[in-house]
Design an enzyme around this catalytic site. Sequence first.
Site, PDB file in Angstrom:
ATOM      1  N   LYS A  53       0.838  -1.205   0.000  1.00 61.99           N
ATOM      2  CA  LYS A  53       0.000   0.000   0.000  1.00 61.99           C
ATOM      3  C   LYS A  53       0.873   1.256   0.000  1.00 61.99           C
ATOM      4  O   LYS A  53       0.624   2.198  -0.763  1.00 61.99           O
ATOM      5  CB  LYS A  53      -0.930   0.001   1.225  1.00 61.99           C
ATOM      6  CG  LYS A  53      -2.050  -1.032   1.127  1.00 61.99           C
ATOM      7  CD  LYS A  53      -2.846  -1.162   2.427  1.00 61.99           C
ATOM      8  CE  LYS A  53      -3.875  -2.287   2.311  1.00 61.99           C
ATOM      9  NZ  LYS A  53      -4.668  -2.478   3.515  1.00 61.99           N
ATOM     10  N   GLN A  97      -4.277  -1.385   9.609  1.00 65.78           N
ATOM     11  CA  GLN A  97      -4.336  -2.700   8.971  1.00 65.78           C
ATOM     12  C   GLN A  97      -5.004  -3.708   9.905  1.00 65.78           C
ATOM     13  O   GLN A  97      -4.694  -3.777  11.094  1.00 65.78           O
ATOM     14  CB  GLN A  97      -2.915  -3.163   8.590  1.00 65.78           C
ATOM     15  CG  GLN A  97      -2.869  -4.449   7.796  1.00 65.78           C
ATOM     16  CD  GLN A  97      -3.530  -4.352   6.418  1.00 65.78           C
ATOM     17  OE1 GLN A  97      -3.614  -3.289   5.830  1.00 65.78           O
ATOM     18  NE2 GLN A  97      -4.009  -5.465   5.915  1.00 65.78           N
ATOM     19  N   ASP A 120     -10.264   3.616   4.421  1.00 68.12           N
ATOM     20  CA  ASP A 120     -10.763   2.249   4.289  1.00 68.12           C
ATOM     21  C   ASP A 120     -12.288   2.207   4.276  1.00 68.12           C
ATOM     22  O   ASP A 120     -12.882   1.183   3.939  1.00 68.12           O
ATOM     23  CB  ASP A 120     -10.292   1.403   5.482  1.00 68.12           C
ATOM     24  CG  ASP A 120      -9.154   0.453   5.133  1.00 68.12           C
ATOM     25  OD1 ASP A 120      -9.058   0.059   3.955  1.00 68.12           O
ATOM     26  OD2 ASP A 120      -8.383   0.115   6.038  1.00 68.12           O
TER      27      ASP A 120
END
Length: 296
Positions: A53, A97, A120
Amino acid sequence: MPAQRMDGRRLAALYREKVKEEVLELKTQGISPRLVVVLVGSDPASLTYVQNKVKAAQEGAIRSEVLRFPETVREEELLETIARLSADDDVDGVLVQLPLPQGLDKEKVIEQIAPEKDVDGFTYQNVGRVMLGQSRALYPCTPQGIIALLDAYRIPLLGEEAVVVGRSDIVGRPVAQLLLSRHATVTIAHSKTRHLGEITRRAQVLIVAAGVRELITGDMVKEGAVVIDVGIHRRADGTLTGDVEADSVREKARLLSPVPGGVGPMTIAMLLLNTVKAARLRRGLPFHAPTIMFAE
Ligand code: GUN
């Protein structure tokens, strides 16, 4: 005729180019988007995802770094860090994460992210906005990538039968909402669904995100359907497969997203897009979501 392969890699590269252009344009206005990725613990798969990422963000001219914590981190310290990032005007996107190590409260941690920086799309506010079909939501990345793949291949959704297999927070539930916002008739099936094949055979558009290796076989797919495989599993011989048994499904479907090279690369591209969206919206700048279509 076997199904055409949906090229997520190529589409993701096009989106990433587009995002990079947008970032460079923002920089001429003195805005330099920045994404901070928080990783707790040392799960090797998570570490790889996080590194991918950050690397992708940097390739897209987005400032990005990983903030690492040991799995023994006190929850309070983690919450304080996220609160600080949420308040830091020089940060546009914050991503934690998942999964978090045991003992940390995922809900508390996610809710500490400022919704306008939640790239997200996991906070209650963004989940709610997706549910209400509000375009200023930060949409979760994988569902957004799935819709972008369908759009690239010009798949009609209005009035069509879409079936989603899987009801996860990250994929199944939100992708069903996005399909609904696009006026599809949506059914959500899952691991407890009885007569799954009867349901999936109705689908013109079938999204499989069940986390069960090769769950969907050719006999469960309608002739000419579009099938998106969100699963990823490693076989004993080291090769990858998905939630769809590709060999049999390819004989029935019109289009099939491969594993790897389908949804996976799109997820990262959408994360970068969300970072630009967050950078713009939180400064009161308009954001127009790009739609890239492949030539017919
Ligand atoms: N773990 C698995 N998928 C994801 C994702 O999309 N975002 C985060 N933050 N963690 C994940």
